[in-house]
Scaffold this motif. Structure first.
Motif, short mmCIF file in Angstrom:
data_model
loop_
_atom_site.label_atom_id
_atom_site.label_comp_id
_atom_site.label_asym_id
_atom_site.label_seq_id
_atom_site.Cartn_x
_atom_site.Cartn_y
_atom_site.Cartn_z
N PHE A 76 39.21 41.25 42.65
CA PHE A 76 38.53 42.54 42.48
C PHE A 76 39.51 43.69 42.22
O PHE A 76 38.97 44.70 41.39
N THR A 77 40.77 43.61 42.19
CA THR A 77 41.74 44.77 42.17
C THR A 77 41.69 45.29 40.69
O THR A 77 41.35 46.42 40.29
N PRO A 78 41.57 44.50 39.67
CA PRO A 78 41.67 45.09 38.35
C PRO A 78 40.27 45.75 37.92
O PRO A 78 40.26 46.72 37.34
N TYR A 79 39.06 45.16 38.55
CA TYR A 79 37.88 45.68 38.30
C TYR A 79 37.78 47.07 39.11
O TYR A 79 37.30 48.20 38.47
N ILE A 80 38.38 47.15 40.02
CA ILE A 80 38.43 48.40 41.04
C ILE A 80 39.26 49.59 40.15
O ILE A 80 38.99 50.63 40.11
N LYS A 81 40.52 49.06 39.72
CA LYS A 81 41.28 50.04 39.15
C LYS A 81 40.60 50.63 37.79
O LYS A 81 40.86 51.75 37.57
N ARG A 82 39.73 49.68 37.09
CA ARG A 82 39.14 50.29 35.96
C ARG A 82 38.07 51.22 36.06
O ARG A 82 37.38 51.72 35.15
N GLY A 83 37.54 51.12 37.46
CA GLY A 83 36.44 51.96 37.77
C GLY A 83 35.25 51.14 37.67
O GLY A 83 33.96 51.68 37.58
N THR A 84 35.16 49.84 37.22
CA THR A 84 33.94 49.02 37.17
C THR A 84 33.27 48.87 38.37
O THR A 84 32.08 48.75 38.43
N LEU A 85 34.22 48.56 39.52
CA LEU A 85 33.48 48.39 40.93
C LEU A 85 34.10 49.17 41.57
O LEU A 85 35.53 49.88 41.52
N ALA A 86 33.60 49.34 43.02
CA ALA A 86 34.24 50.22 43.93
C ALA A 86 33.94 49.57 45.29
O ALA A 86 33.24 48.44 45.30
N GLY A 87 35.01 49.92 46.40
CA GLY A 87 34.57 49.03 47.74
C GLY A 87 35.48 47.99 47.96
O GLY A 87 36.40 47.84 47.12
N ALA A 88 35.10 47.05 48.62
CA ALA A 88 35.63 45.88 49.05
C ALA A 88 34.54 44.70 49.50
O ALA A 88 33.52 45.00 49.74
#
Length: 187
Positions: free
Chosen positions: A70-82
């Motif tokens: 999930f890390t790259p998606y969270i860093k790009r702002g596509t996803l948040a949380g865990a």
């Protein structure tokens, strides 16, 4: 306690608990492929879904690989949380709740590809499962928070509700497990 950092399985034949996955921090979602050869598992702070080889006869896990990062998606702002709870559908694709992320995400765990995002009007999405007459309704659980402070300060009337969405995808069948009296008395 070191015992709290493991995923265990019950060896019903020997009526014994067996350690399977070590160094666990916040154990969450688990799902098996239709052929029961792969166990998908979430340890939330790792921001990953791991795929473990699985032996249905013994309940033991083998080698693992990262199925979803999930890390790259969270860093790009596509996803948040865990990642939190999860379920699997008849095509062996995964549906993962995003705690503090206001979403359920749909993934191909073979390629790690994000297939879809279901947005929710609350931040604390905890889990999901398929149900309904044709197993095409995804039920989604939420929370008011994870700490007393978050819960006290959350005035959103929808937080903590169960949501549902009808989908063209069908959930995988589950299998009941009954612990008999002999096993219960020895645990």
């Amino acid at each position: 306690s070191t015992q709290s950092t493991w995923v265990w399985h019950l060896d019903a034949g020997r009526i014994k608990l067996v350690k399977n996955i070590g160094n666990v921090t916040v154990s969450n979602g688990m799902a098996w492929t239709r052929d029961n050869r792969i166990l998908y598992y979430i340890d939330s702070p790792t921001l990953q879904v791991k795929a473990f080889e699985y032996d249905i006869k013994t309940g033991n896990v083998g080698r693992s690989r990262v199925a979803i990062d999930f890390t790259p998606y969270i860093k790009r702002g596509t996803l948040a949380g865990a990642p939190d709870g999860m379920t699997i559908d008849e095509n062996d694709t995964l549906w993962v709740a995003m705690f503090r992320g206001s979403a359920v995400t749909h993934w191909n765990p073979v390629t790690g590809e994000l297939l879809d995002i279901i947005k929710l009007p609350v931040p604390y999405v905890t889990s999901c499962c398929f149900g309904g007459p044709k197993m095409k309704t995804l039920y989604i659980t939420t929370a008011k928070g994870s700490s007393n402070e978050e819960i006290a300060n959350n005035h959103d009337p929808l937080s903590g509700c169960v949501f549902y969405v009808n989908l063209p995808h069908q959930g995988a069948s589950s299998f009941p497990y009954v612990i008999n009296q002999t096993i219960k008395s020895r645990l």
